[in-house]
Enzyme design. Structure first.
Site, short mmCIF file in Angstrom:
data_model
loop_
_atom_site.label_atom_id
_atom_site.label_comp_id
_atom_site.label_asym_id
_atom_site.label_seq_id
_atom_site.Cartn_x
_atom_site.Cartn_y
_atom_site.Cartn_z
N PHE A 128 0.86 -1.18 0.00
CA PHE A 128 0.00 0.00 0.00
C PHE A 128 0.90 1.23 0.00
CE2 PHE A 128 -3.06 3.13 0.85
CZ PHE A 128 -4.33 2.60 0.70
N THR A 131 2.95 6.72 1.98
CA THR A 131 3.98 7.67 2.39
C THR A 131 4.72 8.25 1.18
OG1 THR A 131 4.28 6.47 4.46
CG2 THR A 131 6.03 7.98 3.83
N GLU A 132 5.00 9.55 1.25
CA GLU A 132 5.77 10.26 0.24
C GLU A 132 6.84 11.09 0.94
OE1 GLU A 132 3.19 12.60 -2.19
OE2 GLU A 132 1.92 10.89 -2.77
N GLY A 136 4.13 12.00 5.30
CA GLY A 136 4.25 10.82 6.14
C GLY A 136 3.10 10.80 7.12
N SER A 137 3.34 11.33 8.33
CA SER A 137 2.26 11.46 9.30
C SER A 137 1.17 12.38 8.75
CB SER A 137 2.80 12.00 10.62
OG SER A 137 3.72 11.10 11.20
N ILE A 162 7.84 1.75 1.08
CA ILE A 162 6.68 0.91 0.85
C ILE A 162 7.07 -0.57 0.96
CG2 ILE A 162 4.73 0.41 -0.66
CD1 ILE A 162 4.98 3.35 0.39
N THR A 163 6.47 -1.27 1.91
CA THR A 163 6.78 -2.67 2.19
C THR A 163 6.08 -3.59 1.19
OG1 THR A 163 6.95 -2.13 4.54
CG2 THR A 163 6.73 -4.45 3.97
N GLU A 379 3.33 2.73 10.67
CA GLU A 379 1.87 2.67 10.90
C GLU A 379 1.43 3.62 12.01
OE1 GLU A 379 -0.40 -0.71 10.19
OE2 GLU A 379 1.22 -1.88 9.33
N SER A 382 4.87 7.25 17.46
CA SER A 382 4.45 7.37 18.86
C SER A 382 3.77 8.72 19.10
CB SER A 382 5.66 7.22 19.78
OG SER A 382 6.18 5.91 19.75
#
Length: 398
Positions: A128, A131-132, A136-137, A162-163, A379, A382
């Site tokens: 999926f 993130t760029e 990110g957040s 990207i995983t 994901e 914190s």
């Protein structure tokens, strides 16, 4: 009140533990040194049914009744794989939470039939792309754009970190893109399914990461990528909301990954403190060592309870009852925050217990130490979890 897993869940745990011990553990140190992604072992995990735990039978999944805890089963599998190696654990976690579940939850019947059978069987993987470099957040800052031209989405942009996005068995990546502007003047973010091998869609070289050396992680570029209009996943303009929903489940799964890591630290430290002799006896008889390991055990129990409580809440929701979405989101953030930070602390303690040996790559604690930090980032950092928890309490935090 007590919380215990069912007999079936415990039997399943032993099955996954045996697989991890026999198939992953003997090779993981070499894979880590070589930055090798073992596609054959990933597919064996699929043959064991690990990628299909939350999927219905019609797509080749386990078809576990919601009352029997399919999401809890997934967390158990992630914990046991992560107990041996975090990279293989995140491969499973991302393959299901970020690859399969968005298509399963938001996809059309045609999309599910096309993509899910191979993904659920573990023959193929999906990623999926959210993130760029500048998003990110703040995922709402997405710059990748998609324009609808003659019945096709024309996509331009880039993604990073990207995983499961560039392996030999990756079949598809769902990407978020700006598809217009809302009436309120804000970017309209949609999710679009992009098959691997589509012209203009390229995965860059695998990252040279601090940890997770075995996992498949790439930057992606999309240059005039064209896919059919029907590759839109879910509603147009709902891509960001869909992904936020996906992250709630993923945070609990990351908690399970962290639990596996903490359990590994406890196991390794107990054994080492009994074997390592100094000053006429095992170092485990010294309070300075024993008390640190006792702290690990406390963190382990708290982390496991928080994680499986949140997993049980998810299963209860799937069964049509249980907590509200707000309550689950809060529990997911609490579990993710506590377990990930505890995992980082646990690896630091474990390295200290091992002393100089803990700094040597030949010992697993060194690998776990490197792997732990990303749990506080992926994901939802914190900081994001603390923000979400505070908002859940009614605080107007920005």
């Amino acid at each position: 009140m007590t919380f215990e897993l069912s007999r079936e869940h415990e039997e399943f745990r032993r099955t996954v533990r045996d697989f991890a011990a026999s198939t992953i553990a003997p090779h993981v140190a070499q894979w880590d040194r070589d930055h090798h992604f073992p596609t054959d072992v990933v597919q064996q995990m699929g043959e064991l049914g690990l990628f299909g735990l939350t999927a219905p039978e019609e797509f080749g999944g386990a078809g576990i009744d919601a009352a029997d805890g399919p999401f809890t089963s997934l967390c158990i599998a992630i914990e046991e794989i992560g107990r041996v190696d975090q990279s293989m654990g995140i491969t499973l976690e991302a393959g299901v939470s970020l690859g399969i579940n968005p298509i399963l939850t938001f996809g059309t019947d045609a999309q599910r039939k096309e993509w899910l059978p191979d993904l659920v069987a573990g023959r193929r993987l999906a990623g999926f792309g959210l993130t760029e470099p500048g998003a990110g957040s703040d995922a709402g800052a997405t710059r990748t754009k998609a324009e609808l031209v003659d019945g096709e989405w024309v996509i331009n942009g880039g993604k990073q970190f990207i995983t499961n996005s560039g392996s030999a068995i990756t079949s598809v990546v769902t990407v978020t893109a700006r598809t217009g502007t809302s009436e309120a003047g804000k970017p309209e973010i949609s999710a679009i399914i992009v098959p691997s091998g589509t012209p203009g869609f390229e995965a860059g070289p695998s990252y040279d990461k601090l940890g997770w050396h075995i996992s498949d992680t790439h930057p992606l570029t999309l240059t005039d990528v064209r896919v059919p209009e029907q590759n839109l996943l879910g509603e147009r303009g709902r891509g960001y909301a869909q992904f936020l929903s996906t992250l709630d489940d993923g945070r609990v799964a990351i908690g399970a990954l962290a639990v596996g890591l903490i359990q590994a630290c406890v196991d390794l430290c107990v054994q080492y403190s009994l074997d390592r002799q100094t000053m006429g006896g095992p170092i485990g008889r010294k309070q300075g060592v024993a008390f640190q390991i006792a702290d690990l055990e406390v963190m382990l129990h708290a982390s496991r309870l928080l994680t499986y409580r949140a997993a049980a809440m998810k299963d209860a929701m799937l069964a049509g009852g249980g907590p509200s979405m707000k309550e689950f989101k809060q529990a997911a953030s609490i579990a993710k925050l506590y377990t990930s930070e505890s995992a980082v602390t646990a690896t630091r303690i474990a390295t200290q217990v091992f002393g100089g040996y803990g700094f040597m790559e030949e010992y697993p604690v060194a690998r776990f130490y490197r792997d732990a930090k990303i749990l506080e980032i992926g994901e939802g950092t914190s900081e994001v979890q603390r923000m979400l928890i505070a908002r859940g309490l009614g605080l107007p935090v920005e």
